[in-house]
Design a protein around this motif. Structure first.
Motif, short mmCIF file in Angstrom:
data_model
loop_
_atom_site.label_atom_id
_atom_site.label_comp_id
_atom_site.label_asym_id
_atom_site.label_seq_id
_atom_site.Cartn_x
_atom_site.Cartn_y
_atom_site.Cartn_z
N UNK A 117 3.40 56.85 71.30
CA UNK A 117 3.06 56.10 72.51
C UNK A 117 1.70 55.43 72.38
N UNK A 118 0.73 56.18 71.87
CA UNK A 118 -0.62 55.64 71.69
C UNK A 118 -0.61 54.49 70.69
N UNK A 119 0.17 54.67 69.62
CA UNK A 119 0.28 53.66 68.58
C UNK A 119 0.86 52.37 69.15
N UNK A 120 1.95 52.50 69.90
CA UNK A 120 2.60 51.32 70.48
C UNK A 120 1.68 50.63 71.49
N UNK A 149 -6.51 45.69 63.40
CA UNK A 149 -5.27 46.39 63.05
C UNK A 149 -5.34 46.71 61.57
N UNK A 150 -5.11 47.99 61.22
CA UNK A 150 -5.38 48.45 59.87
C UNK A 150 -4.21 48.18 58.93
N UNK A 151 -3.99 46.87 58.62
CA UNK A 151 -2.83 46.53 57.79
C UNK A 151 -3.19 45.80 56.52
N UNK A 152 -2.15 45.29 55.85
CA UNK A 152 -2.33 44.61 54.57
C UNK A 152 -3.19 43.35 54.70
N UNK A 153 -3.01 42.62 55.80
CA UNK A 153 -3.77 41.38 55.97
C UNK A 153 -5.27 41.61 55.93
N UNK A 154 -5.71 42.61 56.68
CA UNK A 154 -7.14 42.92 56.67
C UNK A 154 -7.58 43.47 55.33
N UNK A 155 -6.67 44.21 54.69
CA UNK A 155 -6.98 44.76 53.36
C UNK A 155 -7.26 43.62 52.38
N UNK A 178 -9.16 47.71 73.00
CA UNK A 178 -9.81 46.56 72.37
C UNK A 178 -9.48 46.44 70.89
N UNK A 179 -9.32 47.58 70.21
CA UNK A 179 -9.19 47.50 68.76
C UNK A 179 -8.50 48.74 68.20
N UNK A 180 -8.09 48.63 66.95
CA UNK A 180 -7.60 49.79 66.23
C UNK A 180 -6.10 50.00 66.31
N UNK A 181 -5.65 51.03 65.59
CA UNK A 181 -4.22 51.33 65.60
C UNK A 181 -3.93 52.60 66.41
N UNK A 182 -4.99 53.40 66.62
CA UNK A 182 -4.79 54.68 67.31
C UNK A 182 -6.12 55.04 67.99
N UNK A 183 -6.08 55.77 69.09
CA UNK A 183 -7.32 56.17 69.74
C UNK A 183 -8.06 57.14 68.82
N UNK A 184 -9.31 56.83 68.44
CA UNK A 184 -10.02 57.69 67.50
C UNK A 184 -10.37 59.04 68.12
N UNK A 185 -10.37 60.06 67.26
CA UNK A 185 -10.80 61.41 67.65
C UNK A 185 -10.02 61.99 68.81
N UNK A 186 -8.78 61.55 68.95
CA UNK A 186 -7.99 62.11 70.03
C UNK A 186 -6.96 63.06 69.43
#
Lengths: 295, 325
Positions: free
Chosen positions: B186-189, B274-280, B168-176
């Protein structure tokens, strides 16, 4: 004199008829015009068509679609169908007003740069180019925060960011127009710059930028929706963008009423489509090179 | 005017333009209602003493003009300041936290849209006027009227909620914890797929239209007629003669797109977290994080103007007439 006038009027009618003849052969253009007419009718007749007062809490929150509420209700228990219907007003208002202001700024800057040339041209075009290449949305967000959330500020901000394309186009048209015979003749006859601009340049530039003007309406509508979706819109007005903001915040895509997201989005796509089709058809009318058979 | 003189003149113009832009932006940021502290304090409940220290530390007790001179002085030494929100140097926030995510997302989606747009454009132009061409054309016009963030939500509804194919969200699965680098990538893609598709689909429409229209005008050139008259196979004419020349405008546009690539995709990044410049940029505007805003806009304007400068230089080198303008 009277004969001349009459002839001129006949001329205009004739040109209008010719314009419609070419335009109406473009299927997409006709479809676009039809969709736009429906949207305008919905916006004007909203109080008659809408089943409920869009601001009244007439149901329980987040009801799924039912015969009573065809598209369900939002988190405040308001009827979504009525909200979508009233949203047409804001979208049309923002789109048309922002595009008009964009056209005024763009035409003014383009004409000044193209007609007077030299250092005025240099300065104005450097500014235009900078605005053209700097991504619009980040600037719009900053300006929207500075000015505060009101529908008029949003219209103003969109226009302040969107004019460069129009300015570029107007400038290049002005450059070619000002060397034409009839403009030179007018100048030799002693016409002032103001007279030439008002009588010769502007009336000839406007038809050429008409397709861009209509495209500006789509861009303004989508920009307003985007700003409102980010929560930077005017919360006191119902727009499809604000609806999507609240829908998204409520996690409506997880709930059992996807219509809360689908309906305002489709409404946006429909109005955008109407203007895109019209712009496409206009482009063919004013640029005969693009004309083709069939579509 | 020789090439050297031309370059020097353009360089001076470049520096002036960057300087003017960051100056205007500096004061526009200061016009934002509410001060950065009130927002930070509300969130972290800082006591008044700490508040005073922060004001001193951030230089907010000084008049705006003095702040501006300090900003310019620091900028000249390569210091972009410290973020009010992240409490880290702005350069670190932008470069090591956000830029890579944005570049990965935007370069891949813009590249894919350009590639597909070129192929479809060539293909449709060659079948100009047929039902397939008209369908493709109409589709690209429809794509122009779809708000990108809405398409993103619809993708989420279908592929993440209904079919649970993507997160649903994010750039990577948290706490994995990841066994190796490949698993991480793979997770990132996997997280990047939906936002990437969203941007690709929307951009595909305009890339297709540009390619198709250039291709149509190229096919009217004499050398295409000659190639046909010579009896060359259609495939050779399309790809070797026509498409290669029709590619120029779209490639030029991709160069001009550098600014969009570094400034990120505010709406798409917001929809997919997505944790990028746009959201920043969006967050910095909301929290009045002046140093971050200044940093990002500085990055954007430098990239834009330097890219333009290099293009102009290339033209001047290739076409001497430009220099005498």
């Amino acid at each position: 004199m009277t004969v001349l006038r009459k002839e001129r009027r006949g001329d205009k009618l004739e040109r209008l008829r010719e314009f419609w003849y070419i335009y109406s052969r473009n299927k997409l253009g006709v479809i676009g015009l039809a969709i736009l007419t429906i949207y305008i009718a919905i916006a004007v007749l909203a109080p008659v068509i809408a089943p409920y007062d869009p601001k009244a809490r007439i149901g329980s929150p987040m009801e799924p679609p039912s015969p009573k509420h065809l598209l369900g209700t939002d988190e405040l228990g308001r009827d979504i169908l009525s909200l979508v219907i009233y949203g047409a007003r804001i979208s049309l208002l923002v789109g048309v007003l922002a595009a008009t202001i964009t056209m005024i700024i763009g035409t003014l800057i383009g004409i000044l740069a193209g007609y007077f040339g030299r250092f005025i041209d240099d300065i104005l075009m450097r500014i235009t180019d900078l605005f053209l290449v700097i991504p619009g949305l980040p600037l719009i967000i900053v300006l929207a925060v500075v000015l505060g959330p009101s529908i008029w500020n949003i219209i103003l901000v969109i226009a302040l960011i969107s004019w460069p394309t129009t300015a570029r186009l107007v400038r290049s048209e002005t450059l070619s127009l000002k060397e034409r015979m009839f403009v030179n003749a007018s100048r030799v006859a002693g016409a002032s710059d103001f007279y030439i601009l008002a009588k010769h340049i502007i009336p000839n530039v406007l038809p050429i930028i008409s397709a861009t003007m209509v495209l500006n309406v789509v861009n303004a509508i989508i920009l307003e929706a985007g700003l409102s979706f980010l929560g930077l819109g005017d919360p006191t007005h119902i727009s499809w963008g604000t609806m999507l903001y609240f829908a998204n915040r409520q996690g409506a895509f997880l709930s059992d009423n996807p219509m809360y997201i689908i309906a305002p989005g489709l409404a946006l796509v429909g109005i955008g489509l109407a203007f895109v089709f019209i712009s496409y058809a206009l482009d063919e009318v004013v640029n005969p090179k693009l004309r083709r058979e069939g579509i | 005017m020789g090439l050297r003189e031309y370059v020097i003149r353009r360089l001076i113009q470049l520096v002036i333009a960057i300087f003017l832009f960051i100056t205007i932006m500096f004061f526009i940021f200061r016009l934002m209602p509410g001060d950065p502290l009130s927002l930070v304090i509300e969130e972290f409940a800082i006591d008044p003493e700490a508040r005073e220290r922060l004001i001193k530390l951030w230089g907010l007790d000084k008049p705006p003009l003095e702040q501006y001179f300090i900003y310019i002085r620091n900028l000249l030494t390569g210091d972009l300041g410290v973020s009010f929100v992240y409490h880290e140097p702005v350069a670190d926030v932008i470069i090591s936290r956000k830029l890579l995510n944005t570049l990965a997302l935007l370069i891949s989606s813009h590249g894919m849209a350009m590639f597909l747009g070129m192929i479809l454009g060539v293909w449709a132009a060659w079948r100009r006027g047929t039902a397939i061409d008209m369908a493709a054309l109409t589709t690209s016009l429809i794509l122009h009227s779809i708000p990108i963030f809405w398409l993103g939500i619809v993708f989420l509804m279908i592929f993440a909620v209904k079919y649970r194919l993507f997160p649903l969200a994010g750039t990577i699965t948290p706490a994995k914890t990841f066994e190796n680098i490949f698993e991480y990538i793979g997770d990132y893609l996997w997280h990047m797929f939906l936002p990437m598709m969203t941007i690709t689909v929307i951009r595909l429409g305009s890339d297709f239209l540009i390619m198709r229209n250039t291709m149509i005008s190229v096919t009217k050139e004499d050398y295409i007629v000659t190639a046909m008259a010579k009896g060359l196979p259609e495939k050779v004419i399309i790809w070797k003669h026509a498409a290669r020349n029709a590619m120029l405008p779209i490639v030029t546009l991709a160069g001009l797109d550098m600014a969009t690539v570094v400034s990120g995709a505010v709406l798409t990044e917001s929809v997919f977290s997505w944790d990028g410049i746009g959201r920043l940029i969006y967050e910095a505007a909301i929290y009045r994080d002046f140093p971050v805003l200044q940093g990002v806009f500085f990055l954007i304007v430098v990239v834009v103007l330097v890219a333009n400068f290099l293009t102009d230089l290339m033209y001047a080198y290739l076409d001497p007439r430009v220099r005498y303008e």
